[in-house]
Design a protein around this motif. Structure first.
Motif, PDB file in Angstrom:
ATOM      1  N   MET A   1       0.847  -1.193   0.000  1.00  0.00           N
ATOM      2  CA  MET A   1       0.000   0.000   0.000  1.00  0.00           C
ATOM      3  C   MET A   1       0.883   1.245   0.000  1.00  0.00           C
ATOM      4  N   ARG A   2       0.575   2.154  -0.920  1.00  0.00           N
ATOM      5  CA  ARG A   2       1.294   3.424  -0.975  1.00  0.00           C
ATOM      6  C   ARG A   2       0.341   4.564  -0.599  1.00  0.00           C
ATOM      7  N   ILE A   3       0.890   5.559   0.072  1.00  0.00           N
ATOM      8  CA  ILE A   3       0.096   6.734   0.440  1.00  0.00           C
ATOM      9  C   ILE A   3       0.846   7.988   0.004  1.00  0.00           C
ATOM     10  N   LEU A   4       0.211   8.777  -0.839  1.00  0.00           N
ATOM     11  CA  LEU A   4       0.743  10.069  -1.246  1.00  0.00           C
ATOM     12  C   LEU A   4       0.117  11.139  -0.357  1.00  0.00           C
ATOM     13  N   VAL A   5       0.946  11.960   0.260  1.00  0.00           N
ATOM     14  CA  VAL A   5       0.468  12.981   1.195  1.00  0.00           C
ATOM     15  C   VAL A   5       0.541  14.356   0.538  1.00  0.00           C
ATOM     16  N   ILE A   6      -0.592  15.048   0.528  1.00  0.00           N
ATOM     17  CA  ILE A   6      -0.663  16.406  -0.027  1.00  0.00           C
ATOM     18  C   ILE A   6      -0.861  17.379   1.132  1.00  0.00           C
ATOM     19  N   PRO A   7       0.161  18.157   1.479  1.00  0.00           N
ATOM     20  CA  PRO A   7       0.016  19.104   2.586  1.00  0.00           C
ATOM     21  C   PRO A   7      -0.797  20.325   2.159  1.00  0.00           C
ATOM     22  N   ASP A   8      -0.907  21.290   3.040  1.00  0.00           N
ATOM     23  CA  ASP A   8      -1.704  22.500   2.833  1.00  0.00           C
ATOM     24  C   ASP A   8      -1.457  23.093   1.433  1.00  0.00           C
TER      25      ASP A   8
ATOM     26  N   GLY B   1      -4.768  27.106  -2.124  1.00  0.00           N
ATOM     27  CA  GLY B   1      -5.070  27.639  -3.450  1.00  0.00           C
ATOM     28  C   GLY B   1      -4.065  27.281  -4.522  1.00  0.00           C
ATOM     29  N   ARG B   2      -2.920  26.707  -4.151  1.00  0.00           N
ATOM     30  CA  ARG B   2      -1.910  26.336  -5.141  1.00  0.00           C
ATOM     31  C   ARG B   2      -2.375  25.129  -5.951  1.00  0.00           C
ATOM     32  N   THR B   3      -2.002  25.086  -7.214  1.00  0.00           N
ATOM     33  CA  THR B   3      -2.486  24.040  -8.114  1.00  0.00           C
ATOM     34  C   THR B   3      -1.433  22.986  -8.448  1.00  0.00           C
ATOM     35  N   GLY B   4      -0.257  23.074  -7.849  1.00  0.00           N
ATOM     36  CA  GLY B   4       0.824  22.148  -8.178  1.00  0.00           C
ATOM     37  C   GLY B   4       0.508  20.696  -7.866  1.00  0.00           C
ATOM     38  N   TRP B   5      -0.470  20.451  -7.009  1.00  0.00           N
ATOM     39  CA  TRP B   5      -0.835  19.082  -6.635  1.00  0.00           C
ATOM     40  C   TRP B   5      -1.474  18.301  -7.779  1.00  0.00           C
ATOM     41  N   VAL B   6      -2.067  19.005  -8.746  1.00  0.00           N
ATOM     42  CA  VAL B   6      -2.887  18.341  -9.765  1.00  0.00           C
ATOM     43  C   VAL B   6      -2.097  17.303 -10.566  1.00  0.00           C
ATOM     44  N   PRO B   7      -0.975  17.667 -11.221  1.00  0.00           N
ATOM     45  CA  PRO B   7      -0.257  16.634 -11.987  1.00  0.00           C
ATOM     46  C   PRO B   7       0.340  15.548 -11.101  1.00  0.00           C
ATOM     47  N   VAL B   8       0.751  15.910  -9.890  1.00  0.00           N
ATOM     48  CA  VAL B   8       1.336  14.928  -8.969  1.00  0.00           C
ATOM     49  C   VAL B   8       0.308  13.863  -8.597  1.00  0.00           C
ATOM     50  N   VAL B   9      -0.892  14.294  -8.243  1.00  0.00           N
ATOM     51  CA  VAL B   9      -1.949  13.359  -7.858  1.00  0.00           C
ATOM     52  C   VAL B   9      -2.421  12.537  -9.054  1.00  0.00           C
ATOM     53  N   ASN B  10      -2.587  13.188 -10.200  1.00  0.00           N
ATOM     54  CA  ASN B  10      -3.032  12.459 -11.393  1.00  0.00           C
ATOM     55  C   ASN B  10      -2.031  11.367 -11.780  1.00  0.00           C
ATOM     56  N   ASN B  11      -0.743  11.685 -11.719  1.00  0.00           N
ATOM     57  CA  ASN B  11       0.283  10.693 -12.053  1.00  0.00           C
ATOM     58  C   ASN B  11       0.274   9.542 -11.053  1.00  0.00           C
ATOM     59  N   PHE B  12       0.094   9.869  -9.784  1.00  0.00           N
ATOM     60  CA  PHE B  12       0.068   8.833  -8.750  1.00  0.00           C
ATOM     61  C   PHE B  12      -1.128   7.907  -8.950  1.00  0.00           C
ATOM     62  N   LEU B  13      -2.300   8.480  -9.148  1.00  0.00           N
ATOM     63  CA  LEU B  13      -3.511   7.665  -9.295  1.00  0.00           C
ATOM     64  C   LEU B  13      -3.493   6.831 -10.572  1.00  0.00           C
ATOM     65  N   ALA B  14      -2.832   7.324 -11.604  1.00  0.00           N
ATOM     66  CA  ALA B  14      -2.780   6.581 -12.860  1.00  0.00           C
ATOM     67  C   ALA B  14      -2.088   5.233 -12.682  1.00  0.00           C
TER      68      ALA B  14
ATOM     69  N   ALA C   1      -1.775   3.800  -9.507  1.00  0.00           N
ATOM     70  CA  ALA C   1      -2.095   3.332  -8.159  1.00  0.00           C
ATOM     71  C   ALA C   1      -2.951   2.074  -8.182  1.00  0.00           C
ATOM     72  N   GLN C   2      -2.843   1.316  -7.108  1.00  0.00           N
ATOM     73  CA  GLN C   2      -3.690   0.141  -6.898  1.00  0.00           C
ATOM     74  C   GLN C   2      -4.916   0.548  -6.075  1.00  0.00           C
ATOM     75  N   ALA C   3      -5.860  -0.354  -5.938  1.00  0.00           N
ATOM     76  CA  ALA C   3      -7.089  -0.049  -5.207  1.00  0.00           C
ATOM     77  C   ALA C   3      -6.812   0.312  -3.749  1.00  0.00           C
ATOM     78  N   ALA C   4      -5.787  -0.294  -3.155  1.00  0.00           N
ATOM     79  CA  ALA C   4      -5.485  -0.061  -1.743  1.00  0.00           C
ATOM     80  C   ALA C   4      -4.721   1.239  -1.513  1.00  0.00           C
ATOM     81  N   ASP C   5      -4.165   1.819  -2.563  1.00  0.00           N
ATOM     82  CA  ASP C   5      -3.376   3.038  -2.416  1.00  0.00           C
ATOM     83  C   ASP C   5      -4.269   4.233  -2.103  1.00  0.00           C
TER      84      ASP C   5
END
Length: 242
Positions: free
Chosen positions: A1-8, A11-24, A26-30
């Motif tokens: 199981m992997r967990i990606l942590v997105i801190p505060d 309003g910043r948008t830098g999380w979008v490509p990071v999360v999309n790449n991770f989920l692409a 990712a397994q069901a448990a991630d």
């Protein structure tokens, strides 16, 4: 199981490509765990901030099992308007954010746990638990233990008195309470009251980089992740067995 942590994100948008790449990949448990504070910035325009928050909500709706949304001290004032307020509060966005938080309240929680890792916005100090022990037992009909702490914290959000306990702000943060709650506690006080057998993962306090203060032998400590003021591309990914 992997967990990606997105801190505060504030309003910043830098999380979008990071999360999309991770989920692409990712397994069901991630999981992707957002630590709260999606809004309130001294630089991001209202329209950008609002659109960014809507993107967070849409992501949660699209990935309800793999995305966890936590509440921070810059979320609760909009959710529970007008009971609480803190610096950076946007009166111009308050009506819209209040509606969004209230309508999607079921998408948010105060705490999440995976293995030894407890995720909250600012952290749970031993001092806060001792100060509120009796009230927690009465409000939640159970004591707060290592095994049920997330359930207890999330249940506190369901009552006005529980919300007040979660919001407690000491003089250290400009308030009048004796201790700081899970939405407000700072590293200095959290380190002095770590909970045995739990590795806390928190945001809330900006630091130069991700900081580990963990004793592996006892699985006790804290990881501070709010570093995007200085390291906007640094994200924490945890690897758990199973």
């Amino acid at each position: 199981m992997r967990i990606l942590v997105i801190p505060d994100i504030h309003g910043r948008t830098g999380w979008v490509p990071v999360v999309n790449n991770f989920l692409a990949g990712a397994q069901a448990a991630d999981r992707v765990v957002f630590l709260g504070d999606y809004n309130d910035s001294f630089t991001v325009p209202d329209a950008v901030m609002l659109d960014n928050f809507i993107d967070v909500l849409l992501l949660k709706q699209q990935e309800p099992e793999r995305v966890v949304l936590l509440l921070g001290n810059h979320c609760v004032p909009y959710l529970l308007l007008p009971r609480f307020q803190c610096s950076g509060f946007r009166p111009t966005l308050a009506p819209a954010l209040h509606i969004l938080f209230k309508h999607h309240r079921h998408l948010f929680q105060v705490a999440y746990q995976a293995g030894p890792y407890l995720f909250t916005h600012a952290g749970v100090s031993e001092m806060w638990l001792k100060e509120n022990g009796l009230a927690i037992r009465v409000l939640c009909e159970m004591p707060a233990t290592v095994d049920n702490l997330p359930a207890v914290l999330n249940k506190l959000l369901t009552t006005e008195e529980g919300q007040r306990r979660l919001w407690q702000v000491s003089g250290y943060n400009g308030g009048r309470d004796r201790v700081d709650g899970p939405l407000w506690v700072r590293p200095a006080h959290l380190r002095r009251g770590l909970l045995p057998g739990i590795i806390q993962v928190v945001g809330h306090t900006p630091l130069p980089g991700i900081s580990w203060d963990v004793k592996e032998a006892t699985q006790t400590g804290v990881v501070f992740t709010d570093c995007h003021d200085r390291q906007p591309t640094e994200y924490l990914t945890l690897e758990l067995p199973g």
